[in-house]
Design a protein around this motif. Structure first.
Motif, PDB file in Angstrom:
ATOM      1  N   LEU A 232      36.786  28.638  29.954  1.00  0.00           N
ATOM      2  CA  LEU A 232      36.008  27.412  29.781  1.00  0.00           C
ATOM      3  C   LEU A 232      34.937  27.565  28.696  1.00  0.00           C
TER       4      LEU A 232
ATOM      5  N   THR B 205      23.628  23.409  28.528  1.00  0.00           N
ATOM      6  CA  THR B 205      23.880  24.785  28.959  1.00  0.00           C
ATOM      7  C   THR B 205      22.638  25.392  29.605  1.00  0.00           C
TER       8      THR B 205
ATOM      9  N   PRO C 211      21.570  24.152  33.717  1.00  0.00           N
ATOM     10  CA  PRO C 211      22.065  24.921  34.870  1.00  0.00           C
ATOM     11  C   PRO C 211      21.592  26.371  34.844  1.00  0.00           C
TER      12      PRO C 211
ATOM     13  N   ASN D 222      19.350  29.824  41.346  1.00  0.00           N
ATOM     14  CA  ASN D 222      20.662  30.207  41.866  1.00  0.00           C
ATOM     15  C   ASN D 222      20.930  29.613  43.241  1.00  0.00           C
TER      16      ASN D 222
ATOM     17  N   ARG E 119      21.878  26.000  42.828  1.00  0.00           N
ATOM     18  CA  ARG E 119      23.247  25.831  42.357  1.00  0.00           C
ATOM     19  C   ARG E 119      24.245  26.135  43.475  1.00  0.00           C
TER      20      ARG E 119
ATOM     21  N   ALA F 123      24.355  23.168  45.697  1.00  0.00           N
ATOM     22  CA  ALA F 123      25.165  22.102  45.108  1.00  0.00           C
ATOM     23  C   ALA F 123      26.643  22.345  45.398  1.00  0.00           C
ATOM     24  N   TRP F 124      27.060  23.599  45.323  1.00  0.00           N
ATOM     25  CA  TRP F 124      28.474  23.909  45.576  1.00  0.00           C
ATOM     26  C   TRP F 124      28.863  23.744  47.030  1.00  0.00           C
TER      27      TRP F 124
ATOM     28  N   VAL G 108      35.215  31.343  43.520  1.00  0.00           N
ATOM     29  CA  VAL G 108      35.427  31.515  42.078  1.00  0.00           C
ATOM     30  C   VAL G 108      34.978  30.261  41.319  1.00  0.00           C
ATOM     31  N   LEU G 109      35.269  29.065  41.886  1.00  0.00           N
ATOM     32  CA  LEU G 109      34.821  27.817  41.262  1.00  0.00           C
ATOM     33  C   LEU G 109      33.304  27.821  41.097  1.00  0.00           C
ATOM     34  N   ALA G 110      32.595  28.240  42.151  1.00  0.00           N
ATOM     35  CA  ALA G 110      31.136  28.245  42.117  1.00  0.00           C
ATOM     36  C   ALA G 110      30.609  29.310  41.161  1.00  0.00           C
TER      37      ALA G 110
ATOM     38  N   CYS H  86      32.034  30.713  38.657  1.00  0.00           N
ATOM     39  CA  CYS H  86      32.348  30.414  37.270  1.00  0.00           C
ATOM     40  C   CYS H  86      31.305  29.441  36.706  1.00  0.00           C
ATOM     41  N   GLN H  87      30.965  28.408  37.477  1.00  0.00           N
ATOM     42  CA  GLN H  87      29.969  27.444  36.986  1.00  0.00           C
ATOM     43  C   GLN H  87      28.606  28.116  36.845  1.00  0.00           C
TER      44      GLN H  87
ATOM     45  N   LEU I 161      28.772  30.554  33.782  1.00  0.00           N
ATOM     46  CA  LEU I 161      29.265  30.030  32.502  1.00  0.00           C
ATOM     47  C   LEU I 161      28.225  30.074  31.362  1.00  0.00           C
TER      48      LEU I 161
ATOM     49  N   ILE J 245      28.440  31.262  27.297  1.00  0.00           N
ATOM     50  CA  ILE J 245      28.311  30.244  26.243  1.00  0.00           C
ATOM     51  C   ILE J 245      27.204  30.627  25.259  1.00  0.00           C
TER      52      ILE J 245
END
Lengths: 273, 275
Positions: B73, B96, B99, B104, B107, B110-111, B145-147, B149-150, B153, B157
């Motif tokens: 991503l 970027t 977040p 932490n 975030r 949020a997940w 993994v979804l969480a 990764c966000q 990220l 970047i």
């Protein structure tokens, strides 16, 4: 042989990858923040999303000193620790930045990794190590021990932010000041520190945010009375999924946004000249 | 006044020695304390246990999965930045940083909302008829993994953007003029240029996944256990500090090995090209 330019398909695919997939990735990056903010205004009792109606009830519940006494104490502790951690890193890291700017490049290269090492080390490991040593010497976990831990772990952030600025300062400015007869204190106060100010501000911002957010060091070094905000939120999440956590998140995100906008104002390169 | 800078550096150096290097040395020492004097007892016990061994492998796998997904991503976002004008570039940096600078725990919270039974993913799947009834992705590896990764990220970047922002847009023009298509330019010019940034990002992401205690505990749940939780359990509930130290040393070593490997790769000039 035909050039790839004549074939529009790969170009289309590339654009889809960059602007389509890249755009979706950006949405994925920011969506949780938006979701946390909107969740905090729910009128419902649960974390159902999209939220059931709009209300400020969870903010009211959070600000109520009777219902959220523990959270207020935790927020107070966290702010105190973060402020002291910023102060500590000012006292240790800023002089180090100034000193390093005067040393030979080879010496700096040898010393710097040592000063920056806490940034790479998993802070959970450091928390454990600090707990073992403190216990060995006879110190119990406390607010002050947590502050020391935060200065050690986050001080390097201040050092790095300030030294980026220090590298750009022309050394002859300080020399000129000395030649004109200024004492080292005057040179420091009137020449060096004002030039370093943007780096110090950026560093203070980073140390404050990281300290406020830290779990892994505070987990080991804070005592039962010194509940800190992230650990309190962690406990609320684990125990009951209290919707007040959404309001706390809303406030923390708002705070981050405000500080970011202020920092942008203050640190914008166009305004420094 | 060309005074030496050393007196200025001394306080921070002393702080590092007394409160950073010393505790770490003590930690390593502690890890060798066995029931009858110094031994490798803790290490043998930790690595000999099938459950612990699986936790170690799971932690490494989670780190690698996070590295792979953030890379997948992160590269298109960096390319979006590369192909954008000044204003769009600033917006991407802002998006970027928000977040990244958000707590932490926030975030992670949020997940919880997103992955839960009443969350947007489950509701959308039910509404589209892709799922019969609401489901939760909490306590699953996929959800974690979804969480992760966000959350990680931005770490990949920002180093990429740092490289691209220093590179003039004309950099790829030569390749373009000679008729290379966009994919070819990506593979032969842009990716080699971004490689040092990717390496820096991978190190940061791996270090971050090996320390994100809260996210792993909350979203991974009781069924998915990772090394940080194991350390906390030894300290908080079992009070076995030497054992906790040994696990911490294993975590450190595995991070350290990766760090050294990455540094060596980035110094290998043929892999990095001209950088």
């Amino acid at each position: 042989m035909h050039s790839p330019r004549e074939n529009p398909f790969p170009v289309f695919l590339y654009r889809a990858f960059v602007f389509g997939f890249g755009g979706l990735s950006l949405i994925y990056l920011v969506a949780p923040i938006v979701i946390a903010i909107t969740m905090s205004f729910t009128a419902g009792q649960t974390l159902k999303y999209p939220p059931e109606g709009f209300s400020l009830r969870w903010y009211e519940a959070l600000l109520d000193p009777v219902r959220s006494g523990t959270e207020h104490i935790a927020a107070g502790n966290s702010l105190k620790i973060a402020a002291l951690a910023v102060l500590g890193s000012l006292l240790f890291a800023v002089p180090a930045t100034i000193g390093m700017a005067r040393m030979r490049r080879s010496t700096v290269n040898a010393l710097e990794p040592f000063l920056l090492a806490p940034l790479v080390l998993p802070s959970l490991v450091y928390g454990l190590a600090a707990l073992i040593v403190a216990n060995f010497v006879g110190f119990q976990p406390s607010l002050w021990l947590t502050v020391i831990g935060h200065v050690v772990v986050f001080g390097p952030l201040m050092y790095r932010a300030a030294s980026v600025v220090a590298q750009g300062i022309n050394p002859s400015l300080a020399e000129a000041s000395t030649v004109m007869g200024a004492t080292w204190y005057t040179t420091l106060r009137r020449v060096i520190l004002p030039l370093l100010a943007p780096g110090i501000l950026a560093g203070a911002f980073l140390v404050f945010i990281q300290s406020l957010d830290n779990v892994s060091v505070s987990l080991f070094l804070a005592d039962a009375q010194t509940t800190v905000l992230p650990l309190r939120m962690f406990a609320l999440i684990e125990e009951s999924l209290d919707v007040r956590v959404a309001a706390m998140s809303g406030i923390l995100i708002g705070l981050t946004l405000v500080v970011m906008l202020v920092a942008r104002r203050v640190l914008a390169p166009s305004r420094q000249a | 006044m060309k005074a030496s800078g050393f007196p200025y550096v001394l306080p921070m150096l002393l702080l590092s020695v007394a409160f950073f290097a010393t505790p770490l040395a003590v930690l390593v020492g502690f890890s060798f304390i066995g029931p009858d004097g110094p031994s490798l007892h803790n290490y043998a016990r930790f690595l000999g246990d099938a459950f612990n061994y699986r936790v170690l492998v799971n932690t490494a796998t989670l780190g690698l999965q996070t590295i792979a997904s953030t890379t997948l991503l992160g590269i298109p976002i960096a390319l979006f930045y590369w192909h954008s004008g000044k204003t769009a570039r600033q917006v991407i940096i802002f998006l970027t940083l928000i977040p990244m600078l958000t707590s932490n725990v926030v975030r992670t919270f949020a997940w919880i909302v997103i992955l839960g039974r009443q969350g947007p993913i489950s509701e959308t799947f039910v509404a589209l008829g892709l799922a019969e009834r609401p489901f939760t992705l909490m306590s699953t590896e996929l959800g974690l993994v979804l969480a992760m990764c966000q959350i990680d990220l931005p770490l990949i970047i920002l180093p990429l953007i740092a490289i691209l922002s220093r590179t003039p847009v004309q950099f790829t023009e030569a390749a373009q003029v000679s008729g290379a298509g966009p994919w070819r330019i990506l593979v032969t010019v842009l990716l080699p240029m971004m490689l040092p940034g990717l390496l820096a990002g991978w190190i940061l992401v791996f270090a971050s996944t090996s320390a994100s205690f809260v996210t792993q505990a909350v979203i991974g749940g009781a069924r998915n256990v990772y090394v940080p939780q194991l350390i906390y359990r030894e300290v908080g509930t079992l009070f076995d500090w030497p054992m906790a130290s040994a696990i911490a040393v294993v975590l450190l070593l595995s991070t350290g090995i990766l760090l050294v490997a990455m540094t060596m790769i980035s110094r290998h000039r043929r892999l990095v090209g001209h950088a």
